[in-house]
Write an enzyme that holds these catalytic residues in place. Structure first.
Site, short mmCIF file in Angstrom:
data_model
loop_
_atom_site.label_atom_id
_atom_site.label_comp_id
_atom_site.label_asym_id
_atom_site.label_seq_id
_atom_site.Cartn_x
_atom_site.Cartn_y
_atom_site.Cartn_z
N ARG A 261 0.83 -1.21 0.00
CA ARG A 261 0.00 0.00 0.00
C ARG A 261 0.86 1.25 0.00
O ARG A 261 1.84 1.33 0.72
CB ARG A 261 -0.93 0.01 1.22
CG ARG A 261 -1.87 -1.19 1.21
CD ARG A 261 -2.89 -1.14 2.34
NE ARG A 261 -3.71 -2.35 2.28
CZ ARG A 261 -4.65 -2.67 3.16
NH1 ARG A 261 -4.88 -1.86 4.19
NH2 ARG A 261 -5.35 -3.77 3.02
N ARG A 276 1.99 0.68 10.47
CA ARG A 276 1.62 1.09 9.11
C ARG A 276 2.84 0.98 8.20
O ARG A 276 3.72 1.82 8.23
CB ARG A 276 1.09 2.53 9.14
CG ARG A 276 0.35 2.96 7.89
CD ARG A 276 -0.18 4.37 8.03
NE ARG A 276 -1.17 4.50 9.09
CZ ARG A 276 -2.47 4.31 8.91
NH1 ARG A 276 -2.93 4.01 7.72
NH2 ARG A 276 -3.30 4.45 9.92
N GLU A 367 -6.99 -1.67 15.50
CA GLU A 367 -7.49 -2.61 14.48
C GLU A 367 -6.45 -3.67 14.10
O GLU A 367 -5.32 -3.36 13.78
CB GLU A 367 -7.90 -1.83 13.23
CG GLU A 367 -8.33 -2.76 12.09
CD GLU A 367 -8.58 -2.02 10.78
OE1 GLU A 367 -8.81 -0.79 10.81
OE2 GLU A 367 -8.53 -2.67 9.73
N SER A 370 -10.48 -6.68 9.93
CA SER A 370 -11.67 -5.98 9.48
C SER A 370 -12.44 -6.96 8.61
O SER A 370 -11.89 -7.51 7.66
CB SER A 370 -11.23 -4.76 8.66
OG SER A 370 -12.31 -3.90 8.42
N ARG A 409 0.64 -6.95 12.62
CA ARG A 409 0.03 -6.40 13.84
C ARG A 409 -0.09 -7.45 14.93
O ARG A 409 0.02 -7.15 16.13
CB ARG A 409 -1.32 -5.77 13.51
CG ARG A 409 -1.13 -4.49 12.70
CD ARG A 409 -2.36 -3.64 12.57
NE ARG A 409 -2.06 -2.44 11.76
CZ ARG A 409 -2.95 -1.53 11.42
NH1 ARG A 409 -4.22 -1.64 11.81
NH2 ARG A 409 -2.59 -0.48 10.70
#
Length: 444
Positions: A261, A276, A367, A370, A409
């Site tokens: 990303r 991130r 988070e 999801s 994560r």
RNA sequence: GGAGGGGUGGCCGAGUGGUUGAAGGCGUCCCGCUUGAAACGGGAUGACCGCAAGGUCCGUGGGUUCGAAUCCUACCCCCUCCGCCA
């Protein structure tokens, strides 16, 4: 993509649904183009009908050796007219398509209405956040001290937001991947897939990344291929342009892949640590279901993802995203948030987790997964249909996807939650078989 | 990278520029025969838009033509052989 017919017939509902997501626009433009298209279409279809019957007549006359010159001359004119109208119809089609492709999915009625994440609603919590009797450190400090990760060297060979994992750090990553894949394939009935990591624009359009979110994607220069931002893209597109025969559904897939990303627009956010990154690993769950089964599948998929955190002994909570916080393709989404001692309560998330207090910092939920039901939104774009019964007409499948879970994560959550006063990290029981029985990561 | 072959319905596979949306076969569904099944016989069986009439779709786009699955063209994809290669 929304169903054009539904939009045409439920303008108010659609506008209200979009508004609840923060998209305010009038469908006037769509309705006008749609009406124009249908007018043109019926006109051109009449002309084509005449052309068809006339063509047949020409053929007949020629076979009988009769003259058809007059008819042919007339048809020449008709042909030009048809060509012109066809072009106009195509113009309308493109206009309508471009408009609809830019619209997000409509929220399910059960989704709480709200503008941003402060309106998300907590559904449940599992696990007690640990109380530290020493100053808990963030994962980048723990990891660097133990020689598990290296941001500096990664930046030198690559860029910021990349990392090198080494030794037990790399191994922990691999152990997590294998643990999750085994759990979902052996106990939850998912079929393992290893898909391409580069996909074409059609696949990206199918799941909704394109045309709107191109700036989030890495793209190859010479081939027009994109690096996947999530395995949701290739795995959902596994059945694009197919009609699945009766008895095929539900299909459940699990895929481990790296994800890429650009994180454009996230400058300055989560700059420290693994939270991130431009490249990260994820174990992704994807289901294709019948239209009337997707919401039970959403609940099941959420439980499947929660099982990962339960086995790892990581405290978490489940929230349902409000309308304003939904992703583009989703009709309903549950986020699973893992408890991290290093997280400070950001204003956005405060109120719900301020009671989770560690010895240093307050800690917070972040988070880690999801899970979304996209209903027929992606299926319409990717043209994935099924036949409910041998003689029944085809329908669009419903697609669901969810992280099961984000590997990076989970990795950092283990470091932070399982850290000890001496700087070492205990390895959760469930992972030990994947680490040759190792119980603890200490100084090398 | 070089040379050649090919893309037609769920699958295989025919197709002369003019009832070919598309033969034939397989598969599927229904009916008959049968105690039942198999075999056999008969019928049905694509998708999209449309209330319908009707229209569109033979890899994709463009062109020629009164009319294109059929001719021309560009592109995409697949296969075979040679070369290179994890």
């Amino acid at each position: 993509m929304l169903d054009p017919k539904y939009v045409r017939e439920h303008v108010e509902t659609v506008e209200a649904g979009l508004r609840s997501r923060g998209v305010t626009l009038a469908l006037q433009e769509f309705l006008a183009a749609d009406l124009a298209r249908r007018r043109l279409l019926s006109e051109v279809e009449q002309l084509k009908h005449r052309r068809n019957t006339a063509s047949e007549e020409v053929g007949q006359r020629k076979r009988q050796g009769r003259d058809a010159g007059e008819l042919i001359a007339e048809m020449r004119e008709l042909g030009d007219r048809i060509k012109k109208l066809d072009e106009e119809v195509r113009g309308c089609d493109e206009h309508i398509e471009a408009f609809l492709m830019g619209l997000p999915n409509l929220p399910h009625p059960s989704v709480p209405v709200g503008g941003d994440s402060t309106a998300n609603v907590e559904m449940r919590r599992r696990g007690e956040p640990r109380r530290f009797d020493f100053p808990a450190r963030p994962h980048w400090e723990i990891g660097e001290a133990l020689g598990l990760l290296d941001f500096e060297r990664a930046a030198r060979m690559s860029q910021a937001r990349f990392v090198v994992l080494t030794g037990a750090g790399a191994r922990l990553e691999r152990a997590l991947i294998n643990f999750m894949l085994d759990l979902h394939t052996r106990e939850h009935g998912y079929t393992e897939v290893f898909p391409p990591l580069l996909v074409n624009a059609a696949a990206m359009t199918g799941t909704g990344q394109l045309p709107k979110f191109a700036e989030e994607l890495f793209k190859t220069k010479d081939e027009s291929l994109y690096m996947i931002p999530t395995a949701e893209v290739p795995v959902t597109n596994l059945h694009r342009e197919e009609i699945l025969p009766p008895g095929t559904l539900p299909l459940s897939y699990v895929a481990f892949t790296p994800c890429f990303r650009r994180e454009a627009g996230s400058h300055g956010k989560d700059t420290r640590g693994l939270i991130r990154q431009h490249q990260f690993n994820k174990v992704e769950l994807v289901k294709l279901t019948q239209a009337d089964r997707s919401y039970e599948a959403l609940e099941q998929m959420t439980r499947d993802a929660e099982a990962v955190l339960q086995r790892l002994g990581l405290p978490y909570r489940v929230v349902v995203l409000c309308t304003g916080d939904l992703g583009f393709a989703a009709a309903k989404t549950y986020d699973i948030e893992v408890w991290l001692p290093s997280q400070s309560a950001s204003p956005k998330e405060s109120g719900t987790h301020a009671d989770a207090v560690g010895a240093r910092g307050i800690g917070g939920y972040r988070e880690i997964s999801s899970i979304s039901n996209c209903e027929a939104f992606q299926a319409r774009r990717a043209d994935i249909r099924y036949r409910p019964a041998p003689t029944a007409p085809v329908e669009y499948v419903h697609t669901l996807n969810g992280s099961g879970v984000a590997v990076g994560r989970a990795w950092l959550a283990i470091l932070e939650n399982y850290q000890e006063a001496d700087g070492s990290v205990r390895i959760p029981e469930a992972l030990r078989p994947y680490m040759d029985g190792q119980e603890r990561i200490g100084k090398p």
